[in-house]
Design a protein around this motif. Structure first.
Motif, PDB file in Angstrom:
ATOM      1  N   UNK A  81      -2.297   9.830  -6.606  1.00  0.00           N
ATOM      2  CA  UNK A  81      -2.910  10.194  -5.042  1.00  0.00           C
ATOM      3  C   UNK A  81      -3.692   8.763  -4.589  1.00  0.00           C
ATOM      4  N   UNK A  82      -3.307   8.051  -3.596  1.00  0.00           N
ATOM      5  CA  UNK A  82      -3.906   6.994  -3.122  1.00  0.00           C
ATOM      6  C   UNK A  82      -4.520   7.133  -1.844  1.00  0.00           C
TER       7      UNK A  82
ATOM      8  N   UNK B  40      -8.836   3.414  -2.793  1.00  0.00           N
ATOM      9  CA  UNK B  40      -8.702   4.419  -3.812  1.00  0.00           C
ATOM     10  C   UNK B  40      -9.979   4.633  -4.934  1.00  0.00           C
ATOM     11  N   UNK B  41     -10.063   3.094  -5.348  1.00  0.00           N
ATOM     12  CA  UNK B  41     -11.249   2.855  -6.214  1.00  0.00           C
ATOM     13  C   UNK B  41     -12.523   3.412  -5.573  1.00  0.00           C
ATOM     14  N   UNK B  42     -12.923   3.221  -4.342  1.00  0.00           N
ATOM     15  CA  UNK B  42     -14.227   3.534  -3.792  1.00  0.00           C
ATOM     16  C   UNK B  42     -14.239   5.135  -3.710  1.00  0.00           C
ATOM     17  N   UNK B  43     -13.129   5.910  -3.437  1.00  0.00           N
ATOM     18  CA  UNK B  43     -12.989   7.105  -3.519  1.00  0.00           C
ATOM     19  C   UNK B  43     -13.179   8.042  -4.964  1.00  0.00           C
ATOM     20  N   UNK B  44     -12.453   7.171  -5.762  1.00  0.00           N
ATOM     21  CA  UNK B  44     -12.664   7.664  -7.067  1.00  0.00           C
ATOM     22  C   UNK B  44     -14.303   7.472  -7.830  1.00  0.00           C
ATOM     23  N   UNK B  45     -14.682   6.491  -7.230  1.00  0.00           N
ATOM     24  CA  UNK B  45     -16.257   6.172  -7.803  1.00  0.00           C
ATOM     25  C   UNK B  45     -16.898   7.410  -7.188  1.00  0.00           C
ATOM     26  N   UNK B  46     -16.660   7.619  -5.771  1.00  0.00           N
ATOM     27  CA  UNK B  46     -17.607   8.641  -5.202  1.00  0.00           C
ATOM     28  C   UNK B  46     -17.268  10.164  -5.782  1.00  0.00           C
ATOM     29  N   UNK B  47     -15.848  10.313  -6.158  1.00  0.00           N
ATOM     30  CA  UNK B  47     -15.636  11.578  -6.936  1.00  0.00           C
ATOM     31  C   UNK B  47     -16.359  11.543  -8.003  1.00  0.00           C
TER      32      UNK B  47
ATOM     33  N   UNK C 114       0.959  -1.310   0.212  1.00  0.00           N
ATOM     34  CA  UNK C 114       0.038  -0.088  -0.077  1.00  0.00           C
ATOM     35  C   UNK C 114       0.900   1.251  -0.036  1.00  0.00           C
ATOM     36  N   UNK C 115       2.026   1.251   0.810  1.00  0.00           N
ATOM     37  CA  UNK C 115       2.621   2.539   0.826  1.00  0.00           C
ATOM     38  C   UNK C 115       4.153   2.550  -0.041  1.00  0.00           C
TER      39      UNK C 115
END
Length: 619
Positions: A349-350, A377-384, A297-298
């Motif tokens: 940005x992750x 990240x995938x979930x945040x991108x979908x929300x965005x 992840x990091x």
């Protein structure tokens, strides 16, 4: 029966019996010291009696003796000689009557010994050294008992002395002493001690010999036992009696070792099979456990941080300390719920969701923190994407009525109106009407600007600046507007660390809040702007307070959402934009309001402590 053939318990019992001689030795030593103390007490009584006898033999004061001999005006050394001639016979009588007794007189006014014995010497009728113990009685006014500590007890004989103050007419004029050498005490002590030590030494030699035998036997067996436990190898075990008695323990240890190894292997499998990153620290914040998902992840090799402080890991990520649940949990020793961490990996940005749980032992003592990290990240991108769709839907609906062609005519109209305002032929009422039209055109342009701001993506988040600087710049420009609306501005800007973000965006936030405060006070009022630093949370606080009528309770809960406003002609997009900008800066906005004193907005932004890396250390 040989000693080696005895069981371990029997040998330990014999060893215990031998060690029982130690209390006997201590008892003998105590008896010797009690004997020494008794002799010393007798000497103290003798020295005390001599000092008191001399004090009573002095019928008058030293000054009276000098006056009797008409020597009060003589030099000091002559006065000492006069007193010596008067009092030395008294000292000689005392020292000749008692063996090994020393005695003497000391005059405070002359600061000199005036008589002493045995073996008096006029050359020694001088002042006592400044550090001499007897000088303490001139401070306390009480008798002083001391031993001459300048002589080592084991290399010579100390001197015991009792010093008694002499008072005449309520005045401390000097002192007398009685002393006695402690050579007889030392001789008697060592004579009695030597006999008892010889007896004890025999027991000790025998005990040491047997203890060494038992220790060698047990040590060799335990060493072999330890080696077999750490490095088990097939083969026959020794027939040593000690090892045979340890055989049940050896079997139990082997069984426990296998169980621990199996559990460790299972734990490693579970940790490496999960997609969630796991990192564990001890109570001091040192990293003690992590899994492969954490490294993935990091994009870091966490072996470089093994057994190192968690702050060193934080510094590699360039993320504020307070954005880490593990950091907060180590400071507060409380569980921290899920927090969203924006992780920059190269140009991308992750987004990582993280929480922290404290680890305690069976007695509820704090032992560390376990943190979990989920790549969302995938979930945040979908929300965005969903937010973008909704935002552009709103913008599309508004664009039907507010298009590019609308702003051009507005600009043209505003320009002609401003030309008319410059004509001297206009009446005052006409100028006021033209100015009102210009203001309304400006308001329409501001609404269009707010719509465009909602749909605009902002990317300048890496600027570092001081909050007080941009607030000062804004207030210079805003004071004229405040004066026009009879609004006073008060400031209390304290020194704060810098923050990181988009300077222009934050200016827009503060300007929107200043404008809202002025519009909330149509009859005039006061705006109070304060800045502060919260060292416990590493945050910069910006407080903007007005003295308006406050915000209604039914609107307060929905404040910050589009189209929620207290203004009759407002859209609510300005405050919605403020909330969005502060959220992108990892901060928050809180509001307190009251109809009695007005409304206060508190903006909290993460601080950057640029002085040294230690600014991220755990408290």
């Amino acid at each position: 029966m040989q000693f080696k053939t005895l069981s371990l318990k029997t040998r330990l019992l014999i060893l215990t019996v031998l060690l029982a001689t130690l209390p006997l030795l201590l008892d003998m030593l105590l008896e010797l010291f009690n004997f020494k103390r008794e002799i010393e007490s007798n000497h103290i009584r003798e020295a005390t009696a001599v000092a008191r006898f001399l004090e009573k033999r002095l019928d008058s004061s030293f000054s009276e003796i000098l006056e009797k001999h008409n020597a009060s005006t003589l030099p000091k050394d002559q006065q000492v000689k006069v007193l010596n001639l008067e009092l030395q016979p008294v000292i000689d009588d005392v020292t000749s009557s008692f063996d090994a007794i020393g005695a003497g007189y000391y005059c405070r006014e002359l600061d000199s010994i005036i008589a002493y014995g045995p073996n008096p010497d006029s050359a020694k009728l001088t002042a006592l050294p400044g550090e001499h113990p007897s000088r303490d009685l001139y401070i306390t006014g009480k008798p002083v008992l001391y031993k001459n500590s300048g002589i080592n007890f084991f290399r010579g004989t100390p001197l015991l002395a009792y010093n008694l103050p002499i008072y005449r007419n309520g005045e401390l004029i000097g002192h007398t002493w009685g002393s006695i050498p402690l050579d007889d005490l030392s001789a008697a002590f060592w004579r009695d001690a030597s006999v008892k030590f010889l007896v004890i030494s025999g027991f000790l030699v025998l005990s040491l010999f047997l203890v060494k035998r038992v220790n060698n036997d047990i040590s060799s067996s335990l060493n072999y036992f330890t080696e077999k436990v750490l490095y088990p190898e097939p083969g026959p075990l020794p027939a040593n009696s000690v090892f045979c008695e340890l055989m049940p323990v050896y079997t139990a240890v082997q069984r426990a070792q296998k169980t621990i190894l199996d559990h460790n292997r299972l734990l490693e499998t579970l940790l490496d099979s999960t997609n969630a990153g796991i990192l564990c620290t001890d109570e001091n914040g040192n990293i003690i456990l992590f899994n492969r998902a954490m490294e993935r992840i990091f994009s870091l090799n966490l072996k470089d941080f093994d057994n190192r402080p968690f702050e060193t890991f934080i510094q590699k990520t360039d993320i504020p300390c307070n954005a880490w649940p593990i950091y907060q949990s180590l400071r507060t020793r409380k569980n921290i719920s899920s927090m969203l961490i924006p992780l920059r990996v190269e140009k991308d940005v992750k987004w990582v969701s993280s929480n922290a749980v404290i680890i305690t032992d069976s007695e509820d003592n704090f032992r560390g923190v376990l943190g979990t990290f989920h790549d969302i990240t995938d979930v945040v991108e979908l929300e965005n994407q969903a937010l973008d769709i909704e935002r552009f839907k709103i913008v599309g609906e508004l664009a039907a009525s507010i298009s590019h062609e609308v702003r051009n005519p507005l600009t043209t109209v505003k320009g002609f109106l401003q030309l008319f305002l410059n004509r001297n032929t206009l009446s005052r009422e006409d100028k006021e009407l033209y100015q009102l039209m210009v203001d309304e055109i400006d308001r329409a342009n501001n609404i269009i600007r707010d719509f465009l701001s909602v749909s605009r993506q902002q990317n300048r988040m890496n600027e570092t600046f001081m909050i007080n600087t941009i607030i000062g710049e804004l207030l210079l420009l805003f004071k004229s507007k405040a004066l026009l609306h009879d609004v006073q501005i008060e400031t209390d800007l304290t020194q704060t660390p810098p923050v990181r973000g988009d300077r222009d965006q934050l200016k827009q936030v503060f300007l929107n809040l200043f404008n809202n405060s002025v519009e909330a006070m149509p009859g005039g009022g006061t705006i109070i702007v304060r800045t502060a630093y919260d060292p416990s949370g590493k945050y910069v606080l910006i407080k903007i307070k007005d003295t308006g009528p406050g915000i209604p309770a039914e609107i307060l809960d929905r404040l910050g959402k589009p189209f929620v406003t207290t203004k009759k002609t407002g859209t609510g997009l300005g405050l919605s934009l403020c909330y969005r900008i502060i959220n992108h800066h990892f901060g928050k906005i809180s509001v307190t309001t009251s109809p009695e004193w007005g409304t206060e907005f508190v903006i909290t932004l993460p601080a950057i402590n640029a002085e040294a890396p230690e600014s991220c250390c755990l408290a």
